[in-house]
Design a protein around this motif. Structure first.
Motif, mmCIF file in Angstrom:
data_model
loop_
_atom_site.group_PDB
_atom_site.id
_atom_site.type_symbol
_atom_site.label_atom_id
_atom_site.label_comp_id
_atom_site.label_asym_id
_atom_site.label_seq_id
_atom_site.Cartn_x
_atom_site.Cartn_y
_atom_site.Cartn_z
ATOM 1 N N HIS A 164 -6.703 4.775 4.170
ATOM 2 C CA HIS A 164 -6.301 3.943 3.034
ATOM 3 C C HIS A 164 -4.808 3.619 3.049
ATOM 4 O O HIS A 164 -4.228 3.299 2.011
ATOM 5 N N ALA A 165 -4.185 3.709 4.217
ATOM 6 C CA ALA A 165 -2.759 3.412 4.311
ATOM 7 C C ALA A 165 -2.510 1.922 4.082
ATOM 8 O O ALA A 165 -3.392 1.087 4.332
ATOM 9 N N PRO A 166 -1.318 1.559 3.623
ATOM 10 C CA PRO A 166 -1.007 0.144 3.386
ATOM 11 C C PRO A 166 -1.061 -0.661 4.672
ATOM 12 O O PRO A 166 -0.582 -0.225 5.718
ATOM 13 N N GLY A 167 -1.692 -1.843 4.566
ATOM 14 C CA GLY A 167 -1.827 -2.701 5.736
ATOM 15 C C GLY A 167 -3.022 -2.378 6.601
ATOM 16 O O GLY A 167 -3.293 -3.069 7.585
ATOM 17 N N GLN A 168 -3.773 -1.333 6.239
ATOM 18 C CA GLN A 168 -4.920 -0.901 7.021
ATOM 19 C C GLN A 168 -6.224 -1.205 6.292
ATOM 20 O O GLN A 168 -6.349 -0.965 5.097
ATOM 21 N N ARG A 169 -7.166 -1.758 6.959
ATOM 22 C CA ARG A 169 -8.564 -1.862 6.539
ATOM 23 C C ARG A 169 -8.739 -2.373 5.106
ATOM 24 O O ARG A 169 -8.533 -3.545 4.843
ATOM 25 N N GLU A 175 -0.204 -6.632 -1.397
ATOM 26 C CA GLU A 175 -0.090 -6.805 -2.847
ATOM 27 C C GLU A 175 -1.258 -6.148 -3.575
ATOM 28 O O GLU A 175 -1.089 -5.561 -4.644
ATOM 29 N N LYS A 176 -2.454 -6.241 -2.983
ATOM 30 C CA LYS A 176 -3.613 -5.572 -3.571
ATOM 31 C C LYS A 176 -3.415 -4.055 -3.553
ATOM 32 O O LYS A 176 -3.789 -3.351 -4.500
ATOM 33 N N TYR A 177 -2.809 -3.565 -2.490
ATOM 34 C CA TYR A 177 -2.526 -2.127 -2.367
ATOM 35 C C TYR A 177 -1.582 -1.680 -3.488
ATOM 36 O O TYR A 177 -1.830 -0.668 -4.166
ATOM 37 N N ARG A 178 -0.532 -2.428 -3.671
ATOM 38 C CA ARG A 178 0.449 -2.059 -4.694
ATOM 39 C C ARG A 178 -0.137 -2.157 -6.092
ATOM 40 O O ARG A 178 0.096 -1.287 -6.935
ATOM 41 N N THR A 179 -0.894 -3.204 -6.329
ATOM 42 C CA THR A 179 -1.526 -3.359 -7.640
ATOM 43 C C THR A 179 -2.448 -2.189 -7.943
ATOM 44 O O THR A 179 -2.451 -1.626 -9.049
ATOM 45 N N ALA A 190 10.173 1.606 -7.443
ATOM 46 C CA ALA A 190 10.849 2.528 -6.526
ATOM 47 C C ALA A 190 9.896 3.623 -6.057
ATOM 48 O O ALA A 190 9.858 3.983 -4.869
ATOM 49 N N GLN A 191 9.122 4.189 -6.989
ATOM 50 C CA GLN A 191 8.153 5.219 -6.644
ATOM 51 C C GLN A 191 7.077 4.663 -5.703
ATOM 52 O O GLN A 191 6.642 5.335 -4.774
ATOM 53 N N MET A 192 6.665 3.429 -5.979
ATOM 54 C CA MET A 192 5.649 2.807 -5.149
ATOM 55 C C MET A 192 6.167 2.580 -3.735
ATOM 56 O O MET A 192 5.452 2.806 -2.750
ATOM 57 N N ALA A 193 7.405 2.169 -3.609
ATOM 58 C CA ALA A 193 7.994 1.941 -2.287
ATOM 59 C C ALA A 193 8.055 3.240 -1.487
ATOM 60 O O ALA A 193 7.766 3.264 -0.276
ATOM 61 N N GLU A 194 8.407 4.339 -2.156
ATOM 62 C CA GLU A 194 8.465 5.644 -1.490
ATOM 63 C C GLU A 194 7.068 6.095 -1.057
ATOM 64 O O GLU A 194 6.874 6.585 0.057
ATOM 65 N N PHE A 195 6.095 5.927 -1.950
ATOM 66 C CA PHE A 195 4.710 6.292 -1.652
ATOM 67 C C PHE A 195 4.194 5.474 -0.463
ATOM 68 O O PHE A 195 3.577 6.013 0.468
ATOM 69 N N GLU A 196 4.449 4.186 -0.478
ATOM 70 C CA GLU A 196 3.990 3.295 0.579
ATOM 71 C C GLU A 196 4.585 3.689 1.935
ATOM 72 O O GLU A 196 3.882 3.743 2.949
ATOM 73 N N SER A 197 5.870 4.001 1.940
ATOM 74 C CA SER A 197 6.544 4.397 3.176
ATOM 75 C C SER A 197 5.951 5.690 3.735
ATOM 76 O O SER A 197 5.715 5.819 4.945
ATOM 77 N N GLN A 198 5.683 6.625 2.841
ATOM 78 C CA GLN A 198 5.113 7.909 3.256
ATOM 79 C C GLN A 198 3.721 7.722 3.870
ATOM 80 O O GLN A 198 3.389 8.335 4.890
ATOM 81 N N TYR A 202 2.359 8.709 7.612
ATOM 82 C CA TYR A 202 1.194 9.569 7.850
ATOM 83 C C TYR A 202 0.188 8.874 8.768
ATOM 84 O O TYR A 202 -0.385 9.491 9.680
ATOM 85 N N SER A 203 -0.085 7.601 8.495
ATOM 86 C CA SER A 203 -1.079 6.864 9.273
ATOM 87 C C SER A 203 -0.685 6.768 10.734
ATOM 88 O O SER A 203 -1.507 7.005 11.638
ATOM 89 N N GLU A 204 0.571 6.436 10.989
ATOM 90 C CA GLU A 204 1.047 6.303 12.365
ATOM 91 C C GLU A 204 0.980 7.632 13.118
ATOM 92 O O GLU A 204 0.689 7.666 14.313
#
Length: 377
Positions: A164-169, A175-179, A190-198, A202-204
């Motif tokens: 369920h990583a951003p940009g995957q599947r 934008e749907k991921y962030r929403t 800011a919290q969302m950006a940190e979560f997304e980066s993490q 993990y996915s990589e």
């Protein structure tokens, strides 16, 4: 037991008649009505096989009905079981998340949920036949360790692999991921950006090695596997190469058709059918049905949707599905995908897992449910 005056939903047709059950099995069928006074009158309803649910995460809602509220395990299990049997489901695979990054709660109650499913089955207190589906969130450092803790648990019938990583599947659309996650967890930007980066990190790091390890262990144990949210032909080919037999919730027509061409059973959500589309903005289930690329329905997060989706698809002029075809999506096909050859069809010698329903005012209303010939609803 004889049930008469019903429309028998058989694999390829619907026939008015009767069915005889002895010792928990279907002994015979007839296209005539029984005159025996002890026969159960189905009042011209539809008699179909009990529904088979391969992927529902409904159980955890009862173990944790509100934030910071845990519920007594057997009471939670009883409520869950009652809802499922009331929805016409006689076999269920409870989908429990392993290595899920979306909150500690799922990890904290995981042992409790699995132990309760196993114990309640052993006790014989369930009306539904409960099995386990291990949902492995592959982009996480703990996933393989947790998987190995539970893979030999009695009742594990299916393992699925998710990312369920951003940009995957499922979340190719960022934008749907962030929403979705900002709405779910109340993150600010800011919290969302940190979560997304993490999650990207993990996915990589973990997705590929975890996927290979888990699939290898499942193949060695002959445990069926499912992909999750495949989006491209390459995803479908990877799933086939890894030994998957089910493609859960493909997000595009390309992935669904490729999966089917490769011999995977394509599973879509019944809520997607009822709502007319995906809540994530992906392919609509009715589009796959129209294209002949839909094999299995799952209630996912809303058990009653399974039976409703059957009738919705059977009455949808956009596809060619008959009622018999639509019923197989939640009975025969899921049973075959897991090699559960004793159920999922009204046929001599099969388990008498049966559902009697009437369709009125655009809704299916359940009258009775039998599991192995015993009336349980």
């Amino acid at each position: 037991m004889i049930i008469t005056n019903v429309n028998l939903v058989l694999p390829n047709e619907v026939v008015k008649g009767s069915v005889e059950v002895i010792d928990g099995e279907i002994r015979s069928m007839s296209n005539t009505l029984s005159q025996l006074p002890q026969a159960i009158d189905g009042n011209d309803g539809f008699l179909m096989p009990g529904l088979i649910e391969l992927h529902t995460d409904n159980l955890e809602k009862y173990f944790a009905p509100r934030p910071k509220v845990d519920w007594p395990p057997l009471s939670a299990m009883k409520a869950h079981d009652t809802q499922l049997i009331g929805a016409g489901i006689t076999t269920v695979l409870n989908a429990l998340a392993l290595g899920d990054h979306r909150g500690k709660l799922r990890h904290e109650i995981l042992d409790q949920q699995i132990n309760t499913v196993v114990q309640s089955q052993k006790n014989g207190t369930n009306r539904v036949d409960h099995c386990l589906h291990l949902r492995c969130e592959v982009p996480h450092n703990t996933t393989v360790e947790i998987f190995e803790r539970y893979i030999n648990t009695p009742g594990v019938q299916l393992v699925s692999l998710m990312d369920h990583a951003p940009g995957q599947r499922q979340f190719v659309n960022i934008e749907k991921y962030r929403t979705y996650y900002q709405g779910k967890y109340g993150y600010n930007d800011a919290q969302m950006a940190e979560f997304e980066s993490q999650q990207r990190e993990y996915s990589e790091r973990w997705s590929a090695p975890n996927r290979e390890e888990i699939c290898g262990q499942c193949r060695s144990r002959n445990i069926p596997m499912a992909s999750h949210d495949d989006a491209t032909q390459a995803h479908a080919e990877e799933s086939k190469d890894l030994g998957m037999v089910i493609a859960e919730f493909p997000t595009t027509m390309e992935a669904a058709k490729a999966s089917r061409d490769l011999g995977l059973h394509v599973l879509m959500g019944a809520p997607n059918v009822i709502r007319g589309g995906s809540h994530s903005g992906n392919i609509a289930a009715h589009e796959l049905a129209t294209a002949g690329a839909l094999d299995i329905l799952s209630s996912d997060y809303y058990p009653v949707s399974l039976l409703d989706a059957i009738f919705t698809l059977a009455h949808d002029p956009r596809n060619k599905l008959t009622l018999a075809d639509a019923v197989k999506l939640a009975t025969f096909n899921p049973a075959q995908s897991l090699q559960l050859h004793d159920r999922g069809v009204i046929e001599e010698g099969k388990r008498a897992d049966l559902l009697l329903t009437h369709y009125q005012h655009g809704q299916a209303y359940i009258d009775s449910v039998w599991r192995e010939g015993k009336k349980v609803f």
